[in-house]
Design a protein around this motif. Sequence first.
Motif, PDB file in Angstrom:
ATOM      1  N   HIS A   1     -47.542  23.848  13.387  1.00  0.00           N
ATOM      2  CA  HIS A   1     -46.737  23.153  14.389  1.00  0.00           C
ATOM      3  C   HIS A   1     -46.627  23.970  15.673  1.00  0.00           C
ATOM      4  CE1 HIS A   1     -44.698  20.405  11.368  1.00  0.00           C
ATOM      5  NE2 HIS A   1     -45.095  21.384  10.566  1.00  0.00           N
ATOM      6  N   TRP A   2     -46.154  23.301  16.731  1.00  0.00           N
ATOM      7  CA  TRP A   2     -45.529  23.999  17.845  1.00  0.00           C
ATOM      8  C   TRP A   2     -44.127  23.442  18.005  1.00  0.00           C
ATOM      9  CZ3 TRP A   2     -50.118  21.990  21.060  1.00  0.00           C
ATOM     10  CH2 TRP A   2     -49.908  20.701  21.521  1.00  0.00           C
ATOM     11  N   SER A   3     -43.248  24.226  18.575  1.00  0.00           N
ATOM     12  CA  SER A   3     -41.820  23.887  18.569  1.00  0.00           C
ATOM     13  C   SER A   3     -41.350  23.179  19.830  1.00  0.00           C
ATOM     14  CB  SER A   3     -40.993  25.161  18.372  1.00  0.00           C
ATOM     15  OG  SER A   3     -41.253  26.083  19.437  1.00  0.00           O
TER      16      SER A   3
ATOM     17  N   TYR B   1     -41.127  30.652  24.548  1.00  0.00           N
ATOM     18  CA  TYR B   1     -41.786  31.580  23.630  1.00  0.00           C
ATOM     19  C   TYR B   1     -40.808  32.360  22.751  1.00  0.00           C
ATOM     20  CZ  TYR B   1     -46.112  30.989  26.363  1.00  0.00           C
ATOM     21  OH  TYR B   1     -47.233  30.483  26.972  1.00  0.00           O
TER      22      TYR B   1
ATOM     23  N   SER C   1     -44.808  27.563  12.683  1.00  0.00           N
ATOM     24  CA  SER C   1     -44.722  26.987  14.026  1.00  0.00           C
ATOM     25  C   SER C   1     -44.816  28.058  15.098  1.00  0.00           C
ATOM     26  CB  SER C   1     -43.404  26.222  14.192  1.00  0.00           C
ATOM     27  OG  SER C   1     -43.317  25.642  15.473  1.00  0.00           O
ATOM     28  N   CYS C   2     -45.566  27.761  16.151  1.00  0.00           N
ATOM     29  CA  CYS C   2     -45.605  28.613  17.338  1.00  0.00           C
ATOM     30  C   CYS C   2     -44.518  28.155  18.310  1.00  0.00           C
ATOM     31  CB  CYS C   2     -46.961  28.520  18.031  1.00  0.00           C
ATOM     32  SG  CYS C   2     -48.303  29.289  17.112  1.00  0.00           S
TER      33      CYS C   2
ATOM     34  N   CYS D   1     -43.681  27.479  21.574  1.00  0.00           N
ATOM     35  CA  CYS D   1     -44.412  27.257  22.813  1.00  0.00           C
ATOM     36  C   CYS D   1     -44.332  25.785  23.183  1.00  0.00           C
ATOM     37  CB  CYS D   1     -45.879  27.685  22.678  1.00  0.00           C
ATOM     38  SG  CYS D   1     -46.800  26.784  21.409  1.00  0.00           S
TER      39      CYS D   1
ATOM     40  N   PRO E   1     -49.726  27.598  24.017  1.00  0.00           N
ATOM     41  CA  PRO E   1     -49.917  28.573  22.932  1.00  0.00           C
ATOM     42  C   PRO E   1     -50.702  29.771  23.449  1.00  0.00           C
ATOM     43  CG  PRO E   1     -50.553  26.354  22.230  1.00  0.00           C
ATOM     44  CD  PRO E   1     -50.342  26.289  23.703  1.00  0.00           C
TER      45      PRO E   1
ATOM     46  N   GLN F   1     -50.298  34.206  19.613  1.00  0.00           N
ATOM     47  CA  GLN F   1     -49.679  33.261  18.684  1.00  0.00           C
ATOM     48  C   GLN F   1     -50.702  32.623  17.764  1.00  0.00           C
ATOM     49  OE1 GLN F   1     -47.581  30.775  21.635  1.00  0.00           O
ATOM     50  NE2 GLN F   1     -45.743  31.067  20.404  1.00  0.00           N
TER      51      GLN F   1
ATOM     52  N   THR G   1     -52.759  20.342  11.130  1.00  0.00           N
ATOM     53  CA  THR G   1     -51.837  20.397  12.267  1.00  0.00           C
ATOM     54  C   THR G   1     -50.870  19.217  12.154  1.00  0.00           C
ATOM     55  OG1 THR G   1     -53.196  18.989  13.690  1.00  0.00           O
ATOM     56  CG2 THR G   1     -53.678  21.368  13.686  1.00  0.00           C
TER      57      THR G   1
ATOM     58  N   ASP H   1     -49.030  18.082  18.056  1.00  0.00           N
ATOM     59  CA  ASP H   1     -49.150  19.534  17.914  1.00  0.00           C
ATOM     60  C   ASP H   1     -50.579  19.946  17.566  1.00  0.00           C
ATOM     61  OD1 ASP H   1     -46.536  18.573  17.561  1.00  0.00           O
ATOM     62  OD2 ASP H   1     -45.918  20.340  16.416  1.00  0.00           O
ATOM     63  N   PHE H   2     -51.145  20.781  18.407  1.00  0.00           N
ATOM     64  CA  PHE H   2     -52.451  21.403  18.205  1.00  0.00           C
ATOM     65  C   PHE H   2     -53.599  20.399  18.102  1.00  0.00           C
ATOM     66  CE2 PHE H   2     -49.667  24.918  16.658  1.00  0.00           C
ATOM     67  CZ  PHE H   2     -49.996  25.818  17.658  1.00  0.00           C
TER      68      PHE H   2
END
Length: 325
Positions: A8-10, A14, A57-58, A60, A72, A76, A105, A135-136
Amino acid sequence: MAATIYLHWSATPYTWVRSGAYHTIVAGDGHLHRLHSYTIDLNAHTWRRNSNAVAISCACMGGVPDPWTIPPTDAQIEAMCREAAAVARSWGWSADDITIQRVMTHAEAASNRDGRILHDNYGPVAWGGSGERWDFMQLRKGGPDDGGAVLRQKIRAYLRGEAPASGSTGSSSGSMAPAPLAFRRRSTMTARSRQLAVEIDIHGTSWALAADLLSLYDIPYEWNPLQRRLLIGSNDVAPFYRDDAVQESIGHPLFEMALQGGSAPVILRGILRPDAAAAAARDAAGDATSGAAFSRAWCRVLEFAEEFGISVTYQPFALGERRGG
């Protein structure tokens, strides 16, 4: 449901860290915040896919109005893939097991690209979805929509012990294991008016056996060697989720100390170091047991004190009582 790792990304800056949603959050500089044990199901990371699943999760993609102003980072991406590989390895997976059915992802899961669950497509618009989660799908702005495939390739490379090839996120740092943190001398310190055996590392930081510290403060615990986890029986500890938590770069195998029950929030991470006396006794007896079986869990004394609310004095460094207990 089969075990799955979701990436994931959040949609945050950062530095964002919050427990509850993801097992681990990767900061912009690649620093890992492992917030929950990987053996615990969390309830809100991937719709209808939270059982028997791990969410990494990153932190970003929180730029406003353009998420890509906080993209990202290379650090990361590499840290997330290394951690996913470590989880996969702990489950006995090989590089060949890293398929879209096992590592996805959030964009791919939302669009049901694995065909596992026929739910409404809330994934990227480009994949026929409503655009709620993407995400991604891409690793860089304007890049191809092969983010999941690139990430799985990197995870496979880490599982094989290879340096992942440079891709759309830039060059990688290689896979050579870092040199273990060196310890320069043994010593003792006062804790609750008793003598506590410690080791001093090359930076002057004091380390002690986690079991000694927990026993000294009458905190019940249970050690799980397979999961490298100390489960703590305490209901009055609130994790700090420290920015300077022990990382893989310290060069020693890591263990985690987590609270029992619930979502098993991680309190702190420490290292496993060989027990020289036990190893010597093993060798003298002709025991062929692996040396890993004689490793013991060590943690930083000051970090333990801060996490458990223990009073500290300096010059000389000493531990007092737990605050309020």
